[in-house]
Design a protein around this motif. Structure first.
Motif, PDB file in Angstrom:
ATOM      1  N   LEU A 224       0.943  -1.322   0.356  1.00 46.99           N
ATOM      2  CA  LEU A 224       0.105  -0.395   0.119  1.00 46.99           C
ATOM      3  C   LEU A 224       0.384   1.087   0.166  1.00 46.99           C
ATOM      4  O   LEU A 224       0.344   2.396   0.030  1.00 46.99           O
ATOM      5  CB  LEU A 224      -0.773  -0.214   1.206  1.00 46.99           C
ATOM      6  N   HIS A 225       2.096   0.730   0.646  1.00 46.73           N
ATOM      7  CA  HIS A 225       3.356   2.048   0.507  1.00 46.73           C
ATOM      8  C   HIS A 225       4.249   2.194  -1.037  1.00 46.73           C
ATOM      9  O   HIS A 225       3.648   1.696  -1.769  1.00 46.73           O
ATOM     10  CB  HIS A 225       3.541   2.472   1.301  1.00 46.73           C
ATOM     11  N   ALA A 228       3.964  -0.202  -3.911  1.00 38.31           N
ATOM     12  CA  ALA A 228       3.435  -0.566  -5.383  1.00 38.31           C
ATOM     13  C   ALA A 228       3.483  -0.582  -6.192  1.00 38.31           C
ATOM     14  O   ALA A 228       3.286  -1.260  -6.908  1.00 38.31           O
ATOM     15  CB  ALA A 228       2.253   0.797  -5.240  1.00 38.31           C
ATOM     16  N   ARG A 258      -7.315  -4.084  -6.133  1.00 45.20           N
ATOM     17  CA  ARG A 258      -6.707  -2.487  -5.931  1.00 45.20           C
ATOM     18  C   ARG A 258      -5.826  -3.095  -7.149  1.00 45.20           C
ATOM     19  O   ARG A 258      -5.364  -3.679  -7.141  1.00 45.20           O
ATOM     20  CB  ARG A 258      -6.278  -2.469  -4.450  1.00 45.20           C
ATOM     21  N   ILE A 259      -6.063  -1.367  -7.431  1.00 47.05           N
ATOM     22  CA  ILE A 259      -4.963  -1.346  -8.953  1.00 47.05           C
ATOM     23  C   ILE A 259      -4.110  -0.997  -8.574  1.00 47.05           C
ATOM     24  O   ILE A 259      -4.018   0.649  -8.047  1.00 47.05           O
ATOM     25  CB  ILE A 259      -5.591  -0.383 -10.366  1.00 47.05           C
ATOM     26  N   MET A 260      -2.827  -1.169  -8.350  1.00 46.58           N
ATOM     27  CA  MET A 260      -1.910  -0.523  -7.588  1.00 46.58           C
ATOM     28  C   MET A 260      -0.725   0.520  -8.436  1.00 46.58           C
ATOM     29  O   MET A 260      -0.727   0.587 -10.117  1.00 46.58           O
ATOM     30  CB  MET A 260      -0.580  -1.999  -7.707  1.00 46.58           C
ATOM     31  N   GLY A 261      -0.701   1.437  -7.460  1.00 45.42           N
ATOM     32  CA  GLY A 261       0.061   2.713  -8.415  1.00 45.42           C
ATOM     33  C   GLY A 261      -1.381   3.701  -8.911  1.00 45.42           C
ATOM     34  O   GLY A 261      -1.282   4.742  -9.109  1.00 45.42           O
ATOM     35  N   PHE A 262      -2.998   3.097  -8.246  1.00 42.49           N
ATOM     36  CA  PHE A 262      -3.725   4.342  -8.162  1.00 42.49           C
ATOM     37  C   PHE A 262      -4.023   4.219  -7.073  1.00 42.49           C
ATOM     38  O   PHE A 262      -4.458   4.016  -6.372  1.00 42.49           O
ATOM     39  CB  PHE A 262      -4.611   4.077  -8.886  1.00 42.49           C
ATOM     40  N   GLY A 263      -5.018   5.658  -6.639  1.00 46.07           N
ATOM     41  CA  GLY A 263      -5.025   6.185  -5.641  1.00 46.07           C
ATOM     42  C   GLY A 263      -4.216   6.393  -4.752  1.00 46.07           C
ATOM     43  O   GLY A 263      -3.264   6.626  -4.852  1.00 46.07           O
ATOM     44  N   ARG A 265      -4.054   8.577  -0.320  1.00 47.19           N
ATOM     45  CA  ARG A 265      -5.057   9.217   0.976  1.00 47.19           C
ATOM     46  C   ARG A 265      -5.131  10.768   1.063  1.00 47.19           C
ATOM     47  O   ARG A 265      -6.144  11.236   0.910  1.00 47.19           O
ATOM     48  CB  ARG A 265      -4.282   8.814   2.240  1.00 47.19           C
ATOM     49  N   MET A 311      -9.885   7.579 -10.231  1.00 48.59           N
ATOM     50  CA  MET A 311      -8.777   7.654 -10.160  1.00 48.59           C
ATOM     51  C   MET A 311      -7.813   7.834 -10.934  1.00 48.59           C
ATOM     52  O   MET A 311      -7.763   7.340 -11.968  1.00 48.59           O
ATOM     53  CB  MET A 311      -8.329   6.619  -9.910  1.00 48.59           C
ATOM     54  N   ASN A 314      -0.126   7.140  -8.991  1.00 43.64           N
ATOM     55  CA  ASN A 314       0.043   8.351  -8.232  1.00 43.64           C
ATOM     56  C   ASN A 314       2.111   7.717  -8.894  1.00 43.64           C
ATOM     57  O   ASN A 314       1.715   7.198  -9.895  1.00 43.64           O
ATOM     58  CB  ASN A 314       0.145   7.271  -6.626  1.00 43.64           C
ATOM     59  N   ASP A 316       3.802   5.488  -8.292  1.00 45.70           N
ATOM     60  CA  ASP A 316       4.623   4.728  -8.016  1.00 45.70           C
ATOM     61  C   ASP A 316       4.629   3.751  -9.561  1.00 45.70           C
ATOM     62  O   ASP A 316       4.918   2.973  -9.870  1.00 45.70           O
ATOM     63  CB  ASP A 316       4.204   3.499  -7.194  1.00 45.70           C
TER      64      ASP A 316
HETATM   65  C1  COA Z   1      -2.633   4.653  -1.372  1.00 48.27           C
HETATM   66  C2  COA Z   1      -3.992   4.024  -0.205  1.00 48.27           C
HETATM   67  C3  COA Z   1      -4.093   3.164  -0.083  1.00 48.27           C
HETATM   68  C4  COA Z   1      -5.008   5.198  -0.060  1.00 48.27           C
HETATM   69  O1  COA Z   1      -5.948   3.932   0.767  1.00 48.27           O
HETATM   70  P1  COA Z   1      -6.974   4.876   1.353  1.00 48.27           P
HETATM   71  O2  COA Z   1      -6.744   6.450   1.336  1.00 48.27           O
HETATM   72  O3  COA Z   1      -6.909   4.713   2.968  1.00 48.27           O
HETATM   73  O4  COA Z   1      -7.977   4.336   1.104  1.00 48.27           O
HETATM   74  P2  COA Z   1      -9.277   3.752   1.035  1.00 48.27           P
HETATM   75  O5  COA Z   1      -8.667   2.218   1.134  1.00 48.27           O
HETATM   76  O6  COA Z   1     -10.523   3.533   2.278  1.00 48.27           O
HETATM   77  O7  COA Z   1     -10.305   3.076  -0.301  1.00 48.27           O
HETATM   78  C5  COA Z   1     -11.217   4.537  -0.630  1.00 48.27           C
HETATM   79  C6  COA Z   1     -12.449   3.531  -1.474  1.00 48.27           C
HETATM   80  O8  COA Z   1     -11.627   3.696  -2.646  1.00 48.27           O
HETATM   81  C7  COA Z   1     -10.945   1.812  -3.300  1.00 48.27           C
HETATM   82  N1  COA Z   1      -9.355   2.641  -3.135  1.00 48.27           N
HETATM   83  C8  COA Z   1      -8.891   3.148  -3.275  1.00 48.27           C
HETATM   84  N2  COA Z   1      -7.500   2.904  -4.002  1.00 48.27           N
HETATM   85  C9  COA Z   1      -8.068   1.640  -5.074  1.00 48.27           C
HETATM   86  C10 COA Z   1      -6.931   1.397  -5.518  1.00 48.27           C
HETATM   87  N3  COA Z   1      -6.105   0.995  -6.136  1.00 48.27           N
HETATM   88  N4  COA Z   1      -8.062   0.034  -7.140  1.00 48.27           N
HETATM   89  C11 COA Z   1      -9.369  -0.016  -6.545  1.00 48.27           C
HETATM   90  N5  COA Z   1      -9.780   0.367  -5.376  1.00 48.27           N
HETATM   91  C12 COA Z   1      -8.970   2.034  -5.396  1.00 48.27           C
HETATM   92  C13 COA Z   1     -10.946   1.428  -2.261  1.00 48.27           C
HETATM   93  O9  COA Z   1     -11.682  -0.067  -2.320  1.00 48.27           O
HETATM   94  C14 COA Z   1     -12.010   2.323  -1.276  1.00 48.27           C
HETATM   95  O10 COA Z   1     -13.297   1.499  -1.964  1.00 48.27           O
HETATM   96  P3  COA Z   1     -15.029   1.195  -1.335  1.00 48.27           P
HETATM   97  O11 COA Z   1     -15.020   2.560  -0.600  1.00 48.27           O
HETATM   98  O12 COA Z   1     -16.018   0.943  -2.570  1.00 48.27           O
HETATM   99  O13 COA Z   1     -13.944   0.010  -0.370  1.00 48.27           O
HETATM  100  C15 COA Z   1      -4.774   3.486  -2.024  1.00 48.27           C
HETATM  101  O14 COA Z   1      -5.170   4.144  -3.357  1.00 48.27           O
HETATM  102  C16 COA Z   1      -4.432   2.014  -2.127  1.00 48.27           C
HETATM  103  O15 COA Z   1      -4.245   0.646  -1.729  1.00 48.27           O
HETATM  104  N6  COA Z   1      -3.391   2.044  -3.522  1.00 48.27           N
HETATM  105  C17 COA Z   1      -3.369   0.766  -4.354  1.00 48.27           C
HETATM  106  C18 COA Z   1      -1.685   1.915  -3.885  1.00 48.27           C
HETATM  107  C19 COA Z   1      -0.438   1.762  -3.875  1.00 48.27           C
HETATM  108  O16 COA Z   1      -0.619   2.297  -5.729  1.00 48.27           O
HETATM  109  N7  COA Z   1       0.005   2.660  -2.998  1.00 48.27           N
HETATM  110  C20 COA Z   1       0.837   3.297  -3.388  1.00 48.27           C
HETATM  111  C21 COA Z   1       0.028   4.795  -2.232  1.00 48.27           C
HETATM  112  S1  COA Z   1       1.523   6.315  -3.581  1.00 48.27           S
END
Ligand code: COA
Length: 381
Positions: A224-225, A228, A258-263, A265, A311, A314, A316
């Motif tokens: 998740l950090h 990814a 989860r799609i890695m490299g997306f989303g 906080r 989304m 990010n 990564d």
């Molecule tokens: C980075 C991350 C952990 C932040 O998450 P967060 O702020 O804690 O948000 P949450 O895990 O609470 O997710 C919120 C919603 O978005 C969805 N979501 C977030 N990131 C997602 C992703 N990469 N792919 C699919 N869905 C995602 C979650 O499933 C959740 O959906 P829901 O409310 O229907 O259950 C998350 O976006 C993630 O897991 N990303 C993939 C790993 C990654 O790339 N990490 C590197 C970060 S720089």
């Protein structure tokens, strides 16, 4: 007790302000990142990694002379303790490079006479050792583990470029040098992310800088950090060709994976670092038939995920394609992130030690209370 019962836990510490800092700032609403007030776009265009490290540690840009002296100091610190190099040969096969790195940084503390000295001056010297030795550890370990000879640093080259040549054993071309420098600039700091927070929590007990950086590496490893970027490349390999992207991504979303490299906080819009890495991914892959599909697949994933989930990629996401093009094996991607982030971690440890208060939050107890002790012979299963 009463207050603890009433307090509500903030899951994942979302939006919690845990400390003040001058090191870096993430503006998630406008998609901007600043190192000590300087916008990442300006730094990516004009500054190298050493200049960013100086900035993060000193809250100002260096003069020409300061920068030259700082680079000399860092390159001369790239030499590793001999017992650590010997240890590389004894690391069991199949160990993840992040596990090796976590142990190696902890090991560095054994050979530093200043480990226990948390003064500002000693911390500054240890920070330089860590920033210089971590890339040397990654490169040195990779080479020895794979039966290759060590490559010494070249004092005329930057830390990031030295890392690439010490890792691959080749003199990189201009575009590869620029891409690795950019990788190091973009990953150097990022607010109170999980690994930086782990470093600050550890430093707040007045533990030493090696302890804090070891904790940070442990936190960075997770998918998740920082972990990814490795998962992104595994996904690109799994997809195989641009035509298969839509089905693959739709399947993942349907299974709620989860799609890695997306989303992210903090970012509600595009991560600005992804923009710069996308450009290099395109340039590095553009003219190479073997690499081009990786860029094509990445672009299609980006479009599909944006359409389906709104989304953005990010840092990564495109880091994976860039590192692949630079010849870094997939299991090493997160170590490259770590090599750069040592800049931010050490800056935060120095800031924490300079004005410390123990980090000690509370938890919301949700179990039964009080419970009566039952002697072991009277307990039912
Ligand atoms: C980075 C991350 C952990 C932040 O998450 P967060 O702020 O804690 O948000 P949450 O895990 O609470 O997710 C919120 C919603 O978005 C969805 N979501 C977030 N990131 C997602 C992703 N990469 N792919 C699919 N869905 C995602 C979650 O499933 C959740 O959906 P829901 O409310 O229907 O259950 C998350 O976006 C993630 O897991 N990303 C993939 C790993 C990654 O790339 N990490 C590197 C970060 S720089």
């Amino acid at each position: 007790m009463e207050a603890e019962g009433r307090a509500r836990a903030i899951r994942g510490l979302e939006d919690v302000i845990a400390a003040e800092t001058r090191v870096g700032y993430v503006d998630g609403v406008n998609g901007k990142l600043y190192y000590a007030g300087y916008e990442i776009g300006d730094l990516a265009k004009h500054a190298g990694f050493e200049e960013c490290v100086f900035l993060l540690w000193n809250d100002r840009l260096p003069t020409k002379r300061e920068l030259a002296a700082f680079r000399d100091e860092l390159i001369s610190e790239m030499v590793l303790p001999r017992p650590l190099v010997q240890w590389f040969k004894r690391v069991p096969r199949g160990v993840h490079p992040m596990v090796m790195l976590r142990s190696a940084v902890s090991d560095l503390a054994l050979y530093d006479k200043e480990t226990e000295d948390n003064s500002m001056e000693a911390n500054r010297r240890k920070a330089a050792r860590i920033v210089a030795k971590v890339p040397a550890i990654i490169a040195g370990f990779y080479r020895i583990y794979n039966g290759k000879g060590l490559v010494p640093p070249d004092p005329k080259k930057s830390l990031a470029v030295n890392f690439l040549r010490m890792f691959t054993g080749r003199e990189p071309d201009k575009m590869s040098r620029e891409a690795m420098e950019l990788m190091f600039v973009l990953h150097a700091d990022h607010g109170f992310n999980a690994s930086t927070f782990a470093a600050r929590v550890t430093a707040s007990t007045l533990a030493d800088m090696y302890a804090a950086v070891t904790a940070a590496i442990g936190a960075l490893k997770g998918p998740l950090h920082g972990g990814a970027n490795q998962r992104v490349m595994e996904m690109l390999e799994g997809i195989g060709s641009p035509e298969d992207v839509d089905d693959y991504i739709d399947g993942m979303l349907a299974r709620k994976e989860r799609i890695m490299g997306f989303g992210h906080r903090v970012y509600k819009v595009e991560d600005p670092r992804a923009r710069y890495l996308r450009r290099y991914a395109e340039s590095l892959c553009g003219s190479d038939a073997a690499l081009h599909p990786y860029y094509e697949i990445s672009r299609r994933i980006e479009q599909r995920v944006k359409k389906a989930k709104g989304m953005y990629p990010n840092v990564d996401f495109y880091s994976a394609t860039v590192q692949h093009a630079l010849g870094i094996p997939v299991e090493y991607y997160t170590t490259v992130f770590a090599a750069s982030r040592t800049a931010g971690w050490t800056a935060h440890v120095m800031e924490q030690h300079a004005d410390n208060r123990l980090m000690r939050p509370r938890s919301q107890f949700v179990g039964k209370i009080p419970r009566r002790y039952v002697p072991i012979e009277k307990r039912k299963k």
